[in-house]
Design a protein around this motif. Structure first.
Motif, PDB file in Angstrom:
ATOM      1  N   ASN A 198      -9.294 -23.848 -16.945  1.00 56.03           N
ATOM      2  CA  ASN A 198     -10.513 -24.168 -16.211  1.00 56.03           C
ATOM      3  C   ASN A 198     -10.673 -23.353 -14.936  1.00 56.03           C
ATOM      4  OD1 ASN A 198     -12.929 -25.470 -16.166  1.00 56.03           O
ATOM      5  ND2 ASN A 198     -12.162 -27.352 -15.235  1.00 56.03           N
ATOM      6  N   ASP A 199     -10.124 -22.142 -14.948  1.00 54.77           N
ATOM      7  CA  ASP A 199     -10.291 -21.241 -13.812  1.00 54.77           C
ATOM      8  C   ASP A 199     -10.778 -19.905 -14.367  1.00 54.77           C
ATOM      9  OD1 ASP A 199     -10.195 -20.093 -11.270  1.00 54.77           O
ATOM     10  OD2 ASP A 199      -8.275 -21.010 -10.773  1.00 54.77           O
ATOM     11  N   SER A 200     -10.686 -18.857 -13.585  1.00 54.23           N
ATOM     12  CA  SER A 200     -11.252 -17.568 -13.986  1.00 54.23           C
ATOM     13  C   SER A 200     -10.630 -17.009 -15.258  1.00 54.23           C
ATOM     14  CB  SER A 200     -11.098 -16.565 -12.844  1.00 54.23           C
ATOM     15  OG  SER A 200     -12.051 -16.816 -11.831  1.00 54.23           O
ATOM     16  N   GLY A 201      -9.358 -17.341 -15.515  1.00 50.37           N
ATOM     17  CA  GLY A 201      -8.738 -16.874 -16.751  1.00 50.37           C
ATOM     18  C   GLY A 201      -9.448 -17.419 -17.973  1.00 50.37           C
TER      19      GLY A 201
ATOM     20  N   ILE B 220      -3.647 -11.054 -17.953  1.00 54.13           N
ATOM     21  CA  ILE B 220      -4.739 -11.257 -16.998  1.00 54.13           C
ATOM     22  C   ILE B 220      -4.724 -12.726 -16.589  1.00 54.13           C
ATOM     23  CG2 ILE B 220      -7.231 -11.081 -16.654  1.00 54.13           C
ATOM     24  CD1 ILE B 220      -7.213  -9.106 -19.088  1.00 54.13           C
ATOM     25  N   SER B 221      -4.542 -12.983 -15.286  1.00 53.19           N
ATOM     26  CA  SER B 221      -4.394 -14.378 -14.868  1.00 53.19           C
ATOM     27  C   SER B 221      -4.979 -14.599 -13.483  1.00 53.19           C
ATOM     28  CB  SER B 221      -2.919 -14.779 -14.861  1.00 53.19           C
ATOM     29  OG  SER B 221      -2.764 -16.110 -14.394  1.00 53.19           O
ATOM     30  N   SER B 222      -5.420 -15.833 -13.267  1.00 53.54           N
ATOM     31  CA  SER B 222      -5.890 -16.227 -11.947  1.00 53.54           C
ATOM     32  C   SER B 222      -4.725 -16.572 -11.028  1.00 53.54           C
ATOM     33  CB  SER B 222      -6.827 -17.434 -12.051  1.00 53.54           C
ATOM     34  OG  SER B 222      -6.176 -18.522 -12.674  1.00 53.54           O
TER      35      SER B 222
ATOM     36  N   PHE C  68      -0.936  -5.683 -15.498  1.00 53.10           N
ATOM     37  CA  PHE C  68      -1.281  -7.013 -14.971  1.00 53.10           C
ATOM     38  C   PHE C  68      -2.543  -6.960 -14.124  1.00 53.10           C
ATOM     39  CE2 PHE C  68      -1.152 -10.532 -11.945  1.00 53.10           C
ATOM     40  CZ  PHE C  68      -0.960 -11.598 -12.818  1.00 53.10           C
ATOM     41  N   THR C  69      -3.480  -7.853 -14.419  1.00 56.30           N
ATOM     42  CA  THR C  69      -4.699  -8.012 -13.638  1.00 56.30           C
ATOM     43  C   THR C  69      -4.682  -9.374 -12.958  1.00 56.30           C
ATOM     44  OG1 THR C  69      -6.031  -6.553 -15.035  1.00 56.30           O
ATOM     45  CG2 THR C  69      -7.211  -8.204 -13.743  1.00 56.30           C
ATOM     46  N   PHE C  70      -4.814  -9.348 -11.651  1.00 57.05           N
ATOM     47  CA  PHE C  70      -4.806 -10.570 -10.854  1.00 57.05           C
ATOM     48  C   PHE C  70      -6.242 -10.987 -10.580  1.00 57.05           C
ATOM     49  CE2 PHE C  70      -3.864 -12.462  -6.417  1.00 57.05           C
ATOM     50  CZ  PHE C  70      -3.711 -13.725  -6.955  1.00 57.05           C
ATOM     51  N   LEU C  71      -6.693 -12.013 -11.298  1.00 58.91           N
ATOM     52  CA  LEU C  71      -8.067 -12.482 -11.151  1.00 58.91           C
ATOM     53  C   LEU C  71      -8.289 -13.265  -9.866  1.00 58.91           C
ATOM     54  CD1 LEU C  71      -8.773 -13.772 -14.773  1.00 58.91           C
ATOM     55  CD2 LEU C  71      -9.424 -11.571 -13.774  1.00 58.91           C
ATOM     56  N   GLN C  72      -7.203 -13.816  -9.381  1.00 57.02           N
ATOM     57  CA  GLN C  72      -7.226 -14.669  -8.193  1.00 57.02           C
ATOM     58  C   GLN C  72      -7.692 -16.079  -8.484  1.00 57.02           C
ATOM     59  OE1 GLN C  72      -7.810 -13.786  -4.163  1.00 57.02           O
ATOM     60  NE2 GLN C  72      -8.602 -11.751  -4.616  1.00 57.02           N
ATOM     61  N   HIS C  73      -7.129 -16.990  -7.699  1.00 60.70           N
ATOM     62  CA  HIS C  73      -7.501 -18.399  -7.765  1.00 60.70           C
ATOM     63  C   HIS C  73      -8.709 -18.679  -6.879  1.00 60.70           C
ATOM     64  CE1 HIS C  73      -7.172 -22.667  -8.114  1.00 60.70           C
ATOM     65  NE2 HIS C  73      -6.747 -22.854  -6.901  1.00 60.70           N
ATOM     66  N   GLY C  74      -8.961 -17.796  -5.907  1.00 59.17           N
ATOM     67  CA  GLY C  74     -10.093 -17.965  -5.008  1.00 59.17           C
ATOM     68  C   GLY C  74     -10.250 -16.727  -4.148  1.00 59.17           C
TER      69      GLY C  74
ATOM     70  N   THR D 297     -15.293  -7.003  -7.871  1.00 61.13           N
ATOM     71  CA  THR D 297     -16.042  -7.379  -9.064  1.00 61.13           C
ATOM     72  C   THR D 297     -16.660  -8.763  -8.960  1.00 61.13           C
ATOM     73  OG1 THR D 297     -14.095  -8.364 -10.085  1.00 61.13           O
ATOM     74  CG2 THR D 297     -14.470  -6.006 -10.490  1.00 61.13           C
ATOM     75  N   GLY D 298     -16.055  -9.605  -8.120  1.00 62.97           N
ATOM     76  CA  GLY D 298     -16.400 -11.023  -8.119  1.00 62.97           C
ATOM     77  C   GLY D 298     -15.499 -11.768  -9.078  1.00 62.97           C
ATOM     78  N   LEU D 299     -15.222 -13.026  -8.786  1.00 62.21           N
ATOM     79  CA  LEU D 299     -14.386 -13.846  -9.666  1.00 62.21           C
ATOM     80  C   LEU D 299     -15.135 -14.177 -10.955  1.00 62.21           C
ATOM     81  CD1 LEU D 299     -13.002 -16.438  -7.087  1.00 62.21           C
ATOM     82  CD2 LEU D 299     -11.869 -14.374  -7.900  1.00 62.21           C
ATOM     83  N   PRO D 300     -14.470 -14.100 -12.098  1.00 61.16           N
ATOM     84  CA  PRO D 300     -15.147 -14.490 -13.338  1.00 61.16           C
ATOM     85  C   PRO D 300     -15.774 -15.877 -13.279  1.00 61.16           C
ATOM     86  CG  PRO D 300     -13.133 -13.326 -13.864  1.00 61.16           C
ATOM     87  CD  PRO D 300     -13.136 -13.520 -12.363  1.00 61.16           C
ATOM     88  N   ARG D 301     -15.132 -16.788 -12.572  1.00 66.13           N
ATOM     89  CA  ARG D 301     -15.698 -18.134 -12.530  1.00 66.13           C
ATOM     90  C   ARG D 301     -17.013 -18.183 -11.766  1.00 66.13           C
ATOM     91  NH1 ARG D 301     -11.233 -20.431  -8.888  1.00 66.13           N
ATOM     92  NH2 ARG D 301     -12.083 -20.360  -6.788  1.00 66.13           N
ATOM     93  N   PHE D 302     -17.297 -17.152 -10.970  1.00 63.76           N
ATOM     94  CA  PHE D 302     -18.581 -17.124 -10.262  1.00 63.76           C
ATOM     95  C   PHE D 302     -19.759 -17.039 -11.235  1.00 63.76           C
ATOM     96  CE2 PHE D 302     -16.985 -15.342  -5.916  1.00 63.76           C
ATOM     97  CZ  PHE D 302     -16.446 -16.583  -5.629  1.00 63.76           C
ATOM     98  N   ASP D 303     -19.524 -16.447 -12.418  1.00 65.47           N
ATOM     99  CA  ASP D 303     -20.612 -16.384 -13.393  1.00 65.47           C
ATOM    100  C   ASP D 303     -21.048 -17.775 -13.821  1.00 65.47           C
ATOM    101  OD1 ASP D 303     -20.563 -13.656 -13.269  1.00 65.47           O
ATOM    102  OD2 ASP D 303     -19.584 -13.346 -15.202  1.00 65.47           O
TER     103      ASP D 303
END
Length: 858
Positions: free
Chosen positions: A494-497, A555-557, A579-585, A631-637
């Motif tokens: 339930n996060d950007s991942g 790829i992980s948040s 490794f891609t760091f999507l970030q938690h926030g 890029t912006g966080l995927p969860r922003f979409d």
């Protein structure tokens, strides 16, 4: 201060005691039973023991507990009382009454093993020339009961006599954990002005300087159990943030002691310098720590500390600094001590090559300098070649930048040389690697080649490792080759991942995307129910191992070690994935101490300020424009979509969503992402403040009057105690487990948080924010994870900043009066922070990941 007066004296029959224990007691009643038990359990003849207990004005029942023990004790017990004057003054008062041949100063919240005194007595009998006895310190973590090694544990592998004037890898223990001859102590007393600490270390060094010799017993069999309090309230645990640690202790303690040693001996003995370096190493490691608690170190105090540190460094021999090994000194710590405090320019006489991008044929080159930057020239095949990516990283210590690190990503397709100020420098394969003055393209590639194996050895390995055998076989390779593995936490999603995984499955069927998650968790069931179960893999399963061994991208948040470098995979292979760091926030604080050691190929950012704080010149991060992508966080979409759909009265929540504090939870166990709340949680300021806010009658009335519901969404680390919190029935308790958290953000009419990056989620959706920061001083000083960064809440925040419950409720009420909309000044900040809100974050992240697999266009 009143003079210490005896309350109780119990003296069994016998002559002069062999040992006297002097303990300063202040408000430690809850620990005294264990202390007493450890003394009564001694195998040593207690008739030869004296215990002097000085109650330093305790306000709890410590004095009564001491008197009760004295009345029944099997050894001589002296109980003294004085008005509160501090630990040193209390020890001095007790020392006046100590009659034993040897004296020690055990703290009353600590304990010793049952053979402690017997081991010491046996060592004295075997070595009559010994002057100082040092005990084996064992760390005891109160919260968990676990025992840990002290940093100096290697000195105590057995019982040995050491001459400190000759030894190079030993330093004496403090007076608390050591035993000294009473006749040598004489008129020596603790310096009561040394606060919050080091008075015991100062006493021990001054004792040894006046002793007939430095013959010291390191008695491994005598164990001293040092209590690391769960509430971090001990003198040592709280001292790191005290002003005196940066003013009085360095000048009146360290510097004065070095001068005293030189006056006594004509020069400063090496062992005294080792003590100083050991003490200073804790200042450096505190600054380098992920959470820095140096709250006092700023402004004039920081400047004076740096000046004192410079004077101390001048008194230390460069050879001693270079060779010190009692505790690890990082290379940049040594360089600062040797060069960084002298006011002159300097640079490393070498450059380090530490990373290689095989796809893009780029190598990372680093060097450090102090003062003015050196003239830099990088040549490839003899021709000057500008770096493809470059930055200067600030290395800050004690309130100032004491060193700079130049980071270059340069072309690795030919013979590489680096010149600084016109001189060719050596190239190291790591900060302590083998040196050479030039490296060819093949040599660079070979330096970073994974260790090869002969075919016969490889086949033998495969035969004993069935997981590798299965991973190399056709079915697994066909299914998982070039896989993208997406994750959030191991046990929840339930996060950007997850959001990027869903987007890839829906929009990019050409990408072999999989999602890893602990099986049968609420999020597992939700993903299956939503039709995304076909590429869902149970974390830790055999299938997951086969997937990870063949994966091209992870790829992980989250970037905790269990996610990025899972032990279950490392036991089979070294990962080959990028490794891609999507970030938690959105990162707003300085997390460089935590993130810099991490290996990442794409570092996702979302705002111009965040990007510049990480990739820009002068930032504390090692990452450059090569790794960092805005890029912006995927969860922003998803937030963008929900913000368009949920408006007006559908925004029905007053969402209360605080983050956690690292002092509320014990350290993570290896390989885990689950934290356990400390048993003292409900006694903390954190629990009291948030409970008081949620129970506010004014808040309850405001919510009812405006048709809103107060909803509490604590950080996942705090979730385990949510059900036990004393909250009104009108408060809706929310959880991250199996829930659509973005729906909560979308439904919020206002978000109340403290320091959580979730405020960026609310702001992205134009939801107003209130920052309730009752413990700002501790948190901003680095008491939590990271330190204050580019984002300043009063200047950059998306809503008002308050520090008490009444003000927090009033801030929510003001937003409600404005129609649950942000005031103009805060809306302007939101608009500047997010100049592009277009629902294309997932597409941009995907493009950044795909670019990793393409050669660099030159």
């Amino acid at each position: 201060m009143t003079e210490a007066t005896p309350d109780t004296v119990t003296t069994p029959d016998g002559g002069r005691p062999l040992f006297s224990i002097v303990s300063a007691v202040y408000n430690v009643s809850r620990y005294l039973a264990e202390y007493v038990d450890s003394i009564e359990a001694q195998t040593f003849d207690l008739s030869r023991l004296q215990v002097v207990l000085v109650d330093d004005g305790s306000t709890d029942d410590s004095r009564e507990v001491l008197e009760a023990w004295a009345a029944r004790a099997a050894c001589e017990v002296v109980v003294l009382h004085q008005e509160n004057a501090g630990q040193a003054a209390a020890r001095n008062a007790g020392l006046e009454r100590a009659t034993g041949e040897w004296v020690t100063f055990i703290d009353p919240d600590d304990t010793v093993n049952e053979g402690f005194l017997s081991s010491m007595a046996a060592f004295v009998a075997a070595h009559p020339e010994v002057q100082f006895l040092s005990a084996n310190v064992v760390l005891r973590h109160e919260g968990t009961g676990e025992l840990g090694k002290h940093p100096r544990w290697k000195m105590y592998t057995d019982d040995r006599l050491v001459d400190l004037d000759v030894a190079t890898s030993f330093i004496p223990g403090s007076s608390t954990t050591s035993i000294m001859r009473r006749e040598v102590i004489g008129d020596l007393r603790f310096n009561a002005g040394l606060r919050p600490n080091f008075e015991d270390g100062d006493f021990a060094v001054r004792y040894l300087l006046r002793a007939p010799s430095r013959q010291t017993g390191f008695v491994g069999s005598a164990k001293y159990f040092y209590r690391k309090r769960a509430d971090q309230s001990s003198t040592l645990q709280t001292g790191i943030s005290a002003v005196g640690r940066y003013s009085t202790v360095p000048r009146e303690g360290y510097l004065a002691l070095l001068h005293h040693a030189r006056e006594q001996s004509g020069e400063i003995p090496m062992w005294v310098q080792h003590v100083m370096l050991y003490e200073l190493s804790w200042y450096f490691s505190s600054e380098d720590a992920m959470a820095n608690s140096a709250s006092a170190i700023e402004g004039e105090l920081a400047a004076s500390f740096r000046a004192t540190l410079g004077e101390i460094a001048e008194l230390l021999s460069p050879d001693v600094v270079d060779s010190f090994s009692i505790r690890k000194l990082q290379p940049h710590w040594r360089d600062i001590l040797l060069h960084g405090l002298r006011g002159t320019s300097w640079h490393t006489p070498y450059a380090v090559i530490d990373q290689f991008d095989r796809t893009k044929k780029l190598v990372r080159v680093l060097y450090r300098y102090i003062g003015e930057p050196p003239a830099e020239k990088v040549t490839l095949r003899g021709r000057a070649t500008p770096p493809v990516f470059a930055k200067v990283r600030a290395i800050d210590f004690f309130g100032d930048t004491l060193m700079w690190e130049r980071i270059l990503w340069v072309d690795a397709r030919g013979t590489l040389e680096v010149r600084l100020d016109g001189a060719r420098v050596e190239l190291l394969g790591g900060w302590t690697g083998v040196r050479t003055r030039a490296l060819g393209a093949r040599a660079i590639a070979n330096r970073f080649r994974r260790p090869g194996r002969r075919r016969k050895e490889a086949l033998a390995r495969l035969k004993v490792d069935p997981v590798r055998v299965l991973a190399a076989r056709g079915p697994a390779r066909k299914q998982f080759t070039d896989a993208w593995v997406l994750m959030d936490r191991i046990h929840d999603a339930n996060d950007s991942g997850e959001i990027l995984y869903r987007w890839l499955r829906d929009n990019r069927p050409d990408v072999n995307a999989w999602f890893a998650l602990e099986k049968d968790t609420p999020d597992w069931k939700r993903l299956q129910a939503d039709g995304y179960g076909s590429h869902l893999v149970a974390h830790g399963s055999l299938r997951w191992k086969l997937l990870m061994i063949n994966a091209a991208h992870l790829i992980s948040s989250h970037i905790d070690a269990p996610v990025q470098r899972p032990p279950a995979i490392l036991q089979h292979v070294q990962p080959k994935w990028k490794f891609t760091f999507l970030q938690h926030g959105v990162i707003k604080d300085d997390l460089s101490k935590w993130l810099n050691p991490k290996q990442m190929d794409v570092f996702v950012t979302s705002t111009p300020g965040e990007y510049e704080s990480i990739a820009g010149d002068g930032s504390p991060y090692v990452f450059t424009a090569k790794e960092v992508a805005m890029t912006g966080l995927p969860r922003f979409d998803r937030l963008h979509e929900k913000a368009q759909r949920i408006t007006g009265d559908a925004c029905d929540l007053i969402l209360v969503a605080p983050t956690w504090r690292n002092w509320l939870v014990p350290p993570l166990k290896a390989g885990s992402q689950r934290r356990v709340i400390d048993s003292h949680f409900f006694e903390t300021e954190y629990a009291r403040a948030w409970t008081a806010f949620l129970r506010s009658p004014e808040l309850t009335e405001l919510a009812a009057r405006t048709g809103r519901t107060v909803a509490f969404l604590p950080h996942p680390n705090i979730q385990p105690v949510l059900a036990k919190m004393d909250l009104p029935d009108s408060v809706l308790r929310l959880s991250f487990d199996g829930a659509d958290v973005q729906e909560y953000f979308a439904r919020s009419a206002v978000m109340v948080t403290d320091y959580s990056s979730m405020a960026f989620n609310a702001a992205y959706m134009d939801r107003p924010v209130v920052y309730f920061q009752f413990d700002a001083q501790r948190v901003m000083a680095g008491g939590h994870v990271g330190r204050a960064g580019y984002f300043q809440y009063p200047r950059d925040g998306f809503g008002p900043v308050v520090d008490d419950v009444e003000a927090a409720v009033a801030a929510v009420a003001d937003i409600a009066e404005n129609g649950y909309a942000a005031r103009p000044e805060f809306q302007a900040r939101i608009d500047a922070t997010f100049p592009l809100r277009d629902g294309q974050c997932c597409a941009r992240v995907t493009a950044a990941v795909e670019a990793l697999d393409r050669p660099l266009a030159r």
